[in-house]
Design a protein around this motif. Structure first.
Motif, mmCIF file in Angstrom:
data_model
loop_
_atom_site.group_PDB
_atom_site.id
_atom_site.type_symbol
_atom_site.label_atom_id
_atom_site.label_comp_id
_atom_site.label_asym_id
_atom_site.label_seq_id
_atom_site.Cartn_x
_atom_site.Cartn_y
_atom_site.Cartn_z
ATOM 1 N N ILE A 73 28.501 45.887 49.159
ATOM 2 C CA ILE A 73 28.623 46.855 48.071
ATOM 3 C C ILE A 73 27.706 48.060 48.235
ATOM 4 C CG2 ILE A 73 29.473 45.193 46.394
ATOM 5 C CD1 ILE A 73 26.714 45.066 45.152
ATOM 6 N N GLU B 140 29.693 51.432 47.957
ATOM 7 C CA GLU B 140 30.985 51.352 47.280
ATOM 8 C C GLU B 140 30.998 50.129 46.366
ATOM 9 O OE1 GLU B 140 35.754 50.727 47.984
ATOM 10 O OE2 GLU B 140 34.451 50.765 49.725
ATOM 11 N N MET B 141 30.950 50.386 45.085
ATOM 12 C CA MET B 141 31.019 49.302 44.115
ATOM 13 C C MET B 141 32.406 49.295 43.507
ATOM 14 S SD MET B 141 27.344 49.329 42.163
ATOM 15 C CE MET B 141 27.939 48.213 40.940
ATOM 16 N N SER B 142 33.203 48.319 43.886
ATOM 17 C CA SER B 142 34.541 48.201 43.318
ATOM 18 C C SER B 142 34.974 46.744 43.327
ATOM 19 C CB SER B 142 35.539 49.046 44.111
ATOM 20 O OG SER B 142 35.775 48.473 45.374
ATOM 21 N N VAL B 143 35.972 46.460 42.525
ATOM 22 C CA VAL B 143 36.524 45.113 42.484
ATOM 23 C C VAL B 143 37.115 44.757 43.845
ATOM 24 C CG1 VAL B 143 38.269 43.641 41.406
ATOM 25 C CG2 VAL B 143 36.890 45.176 39.999
ATOM 26 N N ASP B 144 37.727 45.737 44.515
ATOM 27 C CA ASP B 144 38.303 45.479 45.847
ATOM 28 C C ASP B 144 37.242 45.009 46.836
ATOM 29 O OD1 ASP B 144 40.853 46.124 45.027
ATOM 30 O OD2 ASP B 144 40.738 48.202 45.731
ATOM 31 N N VAL B 145 36.049 45.601 46.782
ATOM 32 C CA VAL B 145 34.956 45.172 47.661
ATOM 33 C C VAL B 145 34.582 43.729 47.350
ATOM 34 C CG1 VAL B 145 32.509 45.516 48.202
ATOM 35 C CG2 VAL B 145 34.031 47.476 48.069
ATOM 36 N N ARG C 240 29.437 45.265 36.076
ATOM 37 C CA ARG C 240 28.947 46.510 36.696
ATOM 38 C C ARG C 240 30.095 47.323 37.278
ATOM 39 N NH1 ARG C 240 24.497 44.351 40.664
ATOM 40 N NH2 ARG C 240 25.218 46.144 41.855
ATOM 41 N N PHE C 241 31.114 46.635 37.803
ATOM 42 C CA PHE C 241 32.258 47.317 38.397
ATOM 43 C C PHE C 241 33.225 47.860 37.350
ATOM 44 C CE2 PHE C 241 31.968 44.392 42.367
ATOM 45 C CZ PHE C 241 30.907 45.126 42.852
ATOM 46 N N SER D 105 35.025 45.915 35.034
ATOM 47 C CA SER D 105 36.138 45.031 34.690
ATOM 48 C C SER D 105 36.287 44.966 33.180
ATOM 49 C CB SER D 105 35.874 43.620 35.245
ATOM 50 O OG SER D 105 36.777 42.701 34.699
#
Length: 144
Positions: free
Chosen positions: A62, A65-70, A129-130, A132
């Motif tokens: 992470i 890039e902080m994302s749910v996909d990561v 944090r992302f 959701s």
């Protein structure tokens, strides 16, 4: 861990651990009163290592890039760990042995439940944090 990963929980004995460690049988029986204590200690160590490695890999993933996909890619890579990293196969087999034994033994089940809840709490925090909208539900989808 090697005895567990190579031969399963039934093969974990004071004698097998002593032989592999190059220690006397007396030293293993002094530190661990019975097989249950040997297994519990091994599983505690395994959970600590698994959690440390998984969280370290996630923190690397992470960066930037902080994302749910990561997060999803990370969970997939952790689940494929024994396939893609042959050096980790004994560790992964030991992990599966732990989970199987936890299904059979109520004391170990408690250890597995604590790991599961800790893992869920960590992923839920990350999902919050992302951004959701349903972090608790999304966590269960990832972990289950």
């Amino acid at each position: 861990m090697e005895v567990l990963g190579e031969s399963g929980a039934r093969a974990v004995t004071h004698r097998a651990v002593a032989r592999l460690a190059g220690a006397s049988l007396a030293s293993t029986t002094y530190h661990f009163k019975d097989k249950a204590e040997l297994l519990t200690s091994a599983f505690d160590w395994l959970i600590e290592q698994y959690t440390r490695q998984a969280r370290s890999k996630l923190e690397e993933a992470i960066q930037g890039e902080m994302s749910v996909d990561v997060l999803i890619r990370h969970v997939i890579s952790v689940s494929k760990q024994g396939i893609s990293a042959p050096s980790q196969r004994v560790f992964v087999r030991a992990w599966y042995e732990f989970m199987l034994e936890a299904c059979r033994d109520p004391q170990l089940r408690g250890t597995a439940d604590r790991w599961y809840e800790d893992t869920c709490a960590h992923y839920q925090e990350l999902l919050e944090r992302f951004g959701s909208r349903a972090p608790a539900q999304d966590t269960r989808r990832l972990v289950d």
